[in-house]
Design an enzyme around this catalytic site. Structure first.
Site, PDB file in Angstrom:
ATOM      1  CD  GLU A 127      -0.878 -11.814  -6.575  1.00 36.02           C
ATOM      2  OE1 GLU A 127      -1.662 -11.445  -7.454  1.00 36.02           O
ATOM      3  OE2 GLU A 127       0.165 -11.187  -6.273  1.00 36.02           O
ATOM      4  CG  ASN A 169       4.299 -15.781  -3.851  1.00 34.60           C
ATOM      5  OD1 ASN A 169       4.908 -15.628  -2.794  1.00 34.60           O
ATOM      6  ND2 ASN A 169       4.255 -14.860  -4.801  1.00 34.60           N
ATOM      7  CG  HIS A 206       3.708  -6.537  -1.774  1.00 29.29           C
ATOM      8  ND1 HIS A 206       4.863  -6.053  -2.344  1.00 29.29           N
ATOM      9  CD2 HIS A 206       3.390  -7.649  -2.471  1.00 29.29           C
ATOM     10  CE1 HIS A 206       5.223  -6.839  -3.351  1.00 29.29           C
ATOM     11  NE2 HIS A 206       4.351  -7.818  -3.439  1.00 29.29           N
ATOM     12  CD  GLU A 235       5.637 -11.007  -4.932  1.00 27.99           C
ATOM     13  OE1 GLU A 235       4.944  -9.971  -4.989  1.00 27.99           O
ATOM     14  OE2 GLU A 235       5.339 -12.051  -5.543  1.00 27.99           O
ATOM     15  CG  ASP A 237       7.072  -3.806  -1.526  1.00 28.02           C
ATOM     16  OD1 ASP A 237       6.047  -4.059  -0.868  1.00 28.02           O
ATOM     17  OD2 ASP A 237       7.114  -3.890  -2.766  1.00 28.02           O
TER      18      ASP A 237
HETATM   19  O1  G3I Z   1       7.128  -3.595 -20.482  1.00 24.91           O
HETATM   20  C1  G3I Z   1       5.989  -2.760 -20.730  1.00 24.91           C
HETATM   21  C2  G3I Z   1       6.376  -1.566 -21.548  1.00 24.91           C
HETATM   22  O2  G3I Z   1       6.814  -2.008 -22.812  1.00 24.91           O
HETATM   23  C3  G3I Z   1       5.143  -0.664 -21.686  1.00 24.91           C
HETATM   24  O3  G3I Z   1       5.500   0.483 -22.368  1.00 24.91           O
HETATM   25  C4  G3I Z   1       4.627  -0.274 -20.306  1.00 24.91           C
HETATM   26  C5  G3I Z   1       3.389   0.590 -20.376  1.00 24.91           C
HETATM   27  O4  G3I Z   1       2.428   0.221 -19.444  1.00 24.91           O
HETATM   28  O5  G3I Z   1       4.310  -1.456 -19.603  1.00 24.91           O
HETATM   29  C6  G3I Z   1       5.422  -2.300 -19.409  1.00 24.91           C
HETATM   30  O6  G3I Z   1       4.996  -3.449 -18.700  1.00 24.91           O
HETATM   31  C7  G3I Z   1       4.726  -3.265 -17.324  1.00 24.91           C
HETATM   32  C8  G3I Z   1       5.616  -4.219 -16.538  1.00 24.91           C
HETATM   33  O7  G3I Z   1       5.291  -4.152 -15.174  1.00 24.91           O
HETATM   34  C9  G3I Z   1       7.108  -3.910 -16.691  1.00 24.91           C
HETATM   35  O8  G3I Z   1       7.380  -2.639 -16.173  1.00 24.91           O
HETATM   36  C10 G3I Z   1       3.269  -3.580 -17.072  1.00 24.91           C
HETATM   37  O9  G3I Z   1       2.455  -2.610 -17.690  1.00 24.91           O
HETATM   38  C11 G3I Z   1       2.998  -3.602 -15.604  1.00 24.91           C
HETATM   39  O10 G3I Z   1       1.659  -4.074 -15.385  1.00 24.91           O
HETATM   40  C12 G3I Z   1       3.953  -4.548 -14.910  1.00 24.91           C
HETATM   41  O11 G3I Z   1       3.709  -4.469 -13.525  1.00 24.91           O
HETATM   42  C13 G3I Z   1       4.185  -5.562 -12.770  1.00 24.91           C
HETATM   43  C14 G3I Z   1       3.051  -6.171 -11.985  1.00 24.91           C
HETATM   44  O12 G3I Z   1       3.533  -7.210 -11.166  1.00 24.91           O
HETATM   45  C15 G3I Z   1       1.975  -6.715 -12.920  1.00 24.91           C
HETATM   46  O13 G3I Z   1       1.042  -7.488 -12.232  1.00 24.91           O
HETATM   47  C16 G3I Z   1       5.275  -5.073 -11.817  1.00 24.91           C
HETATM   48  O14 G3I Z   1       6.418  -4.674 -12.580  1.00 24.91           O
HETATM   49  C17 G3I Z   1       5.676  -6.175 -10.851  1.00 24.91           C
HETATM   50  O15 G3I Z   1       6.506  -5.631  -9.840  1.00 24.91           O
HETATM   51  C18 G3I Z   1       4.430  -6.727 -10.183  1.00 24.91           C
HETATM   52  O16 G3I Z   1       4.818  -7.788  -9.329  1.00 24.91           O
HETATM   53  C19 G3I Z   1       3.782  -8.419  -8.585  1.00 24.91           C
HETATM   54  C20 G3I Z   1       4.128  -9.873  -8.437  1.00 24.91           C
HETATM   55  O17 G3I Z   1       4.346 -10.460  -9.711  1.00 24.91           O
HETATM   56  C21 G3I Z   1       3.047 -10.631  -7.687  1.00 24.91           C
HETATM   57  N1  G3I Z   1       2.736 -10.007  -6.417  1.00 24.91           N
HETATM   58  C22 G3I Z   1       2.461  -8.565  -6.476  1.00 24.91           C
HETATM   59  C23 G3I Z   1       3.590  -7.819  -7.172  1.00 24.91           C
HETATM   60  C24 G3I Z   1       3.351  -6.330  -7.165  1.00 24.91           C
HETATM   61  O18 G3I Z   1       2.194  -5.995  -7.888  1.00 24.91           O
END
Ligand code: G3I
Length: 303
Positions: A127, A169, A206, A235, A237
């Site tokens: 990104e 990516n 996406h 990725e 969806d």
């Molecule tokens: O694990 C913590 C948990 O302990 C806490 O209580 C909770 C409260 O906010 O957060 C949890 O972490 C979260 C994590 O996902 C696991 O669920 C983060 O806040 C959250 O920001 C994180 O989001 C991820 C996101 O990337 C962050 O940028 C998504 O799961 C993940 O699907 C997403 O994936 C990205 C790719 O890496 C890059 N391309 C876009 C894609 C979608 O955004």
């Protein structure tokens, strides 16, 4: 073939999913994931904040959990991701200039060293291009270290693990007419012309109403492939979960020999980062196959 992975394998491709380590204890989740997919991407566990929470102190506990689950079940692994403006640990966010540049290099060496010889492809840089009409780089602390940060990341990655395919990516590089797509295309063309090591482009894909699937997607895949790189749909969806759109995406990949595989970004709708109400994936929250699943399987089976 009766599963996504086996159907994709008929043409030498893979069909993968993002896996979250926290769900590996959910047997409904692992049953579907193990049955249907033959490539795994860790949804968060191999990112910078997860793998180097303190500078120079690497932690592969969660990453290894995903990696080991995949390999013990006969699947390959895509690595995600080494250099990104987002999900940087606090110590890295606070760095700039040459110390940030060196930290990026050390991070790539540390993570790729741990997984050396074990990863099919790494999303080396994620990104790095801006949304909108500029076609240029996204502003970030990494970008402010100098425009050559991306090629330095790729050269570092090649030396760290020569066996891994090295990918750039990004999202919103699916529509061929968009400036962001052209910006990334020009970078890859330049890298190939100058011998900067790059093996693949990841189209995150996406899709939603603002960033909708367009029939020029096949042109995008063909155009990148013609530069001499593989293309992977990394990725996928589709908000609303249109079966027709899912089939179109699969058929566009199948039309291009160098489109080597497709990964969806989660197993069930309830696993999606977008929220279950957006119904973007191939299985519903109860683990039932959706119409989109059948459309994808039929397309992979040749119609
Ligand atoms: O694990 C913590 C948990 O302990 C806490 O209580 C909770 C409260 O906010 O957060 C949890 O972490 C979260 C994590 O996902 C696991 O669920 C983060 O806040 C959250 O920001 C994180 O989001 C991820 C996101 O990337 C962050 O940028 C998504 O799961 C993940 O699907 C997403 O994936 C990205 C790719 O890496 C890059 N391309 C876009 C894609 C979608 O955004």
């Amino acid at each position: 073939a009766s599963t996504l992975g086996a159907a994709a394998a008929q043409s030498g491709r893979y069909f993968g999913t993002a896996i979250a380590s926290g769900k590996l204890g959910d047997s409904a989740y692992t049953t579907i994931a193990n049955r249907e997919f033959d490539m795994v991407t860790a949804e968060n566990e191999m990112k910078i904040d997860a793998t180097e929470p303190n500078r120079g102190q690497f932690n592969f506990t969660a990453g290894d959990r995903v990696y080991n689950w995949a390999v013990q079940n006969g699947k390959r692994v895509r690595g995600h991701t080494l250099a990104w403006h987002s999900q940087q640990p606090g110590w890295m966010q606070a760095l700039s200039g040459s110390s940030l540049r060196q930290a990026m290099i050390n991070h790539i060496n540390g993570v790729m060293g741990h997984y050396k010889g074990k990863i099919y492809a790494w999303d080396v840089v994620n990104e790095a291009y801006a949304d909108g009409n500029s076609g240029g780089r996204r502003d970030s602390n990494l970008q402010r270290t100098g425009n050559d940060w991306i090629e330095v990341a790729f050269r570092t990655a090649r030396a760290a693990d020569p066996a891994a395919k090295l990918c750039y990516n990004d999202y919103n590089i699916d529509n061929w007419t968009w400036a962001k797509t052209q910006g990334v295309y020009n970078m890859v063309r330049d890298f190939k012309a100058r011998g900067v090591p790059i093996d693949c482009v990841g189209l995150q894909s996406h899709f939603n109403s603002n960033s909708a699937y367009n029939s020029n997607y096949r042109t995008t895949i063909q155009s990148f492939a013609a530069l001499g790189v593989d293309v992977q749909i990394t990725e996928l969806d589709i908000q609303g979960g249109s079966a027709t759109t899912y089939a179109n995406v699969v058929n566009d990949c199948l039309a291009v020999p160098r489109c080597t595989g497709i990964s969806v970004w989660g197993v069930r709708d309830s696993d999606s980062w977008l929220g279950a109400n957006t119904t973007p994936l191939l299985f519903d929250g109860n683990g039932n196959k959706k119409a989109a699943y059948t459309a994808v399987l039929n397309a992979l089976n040749g119609g």
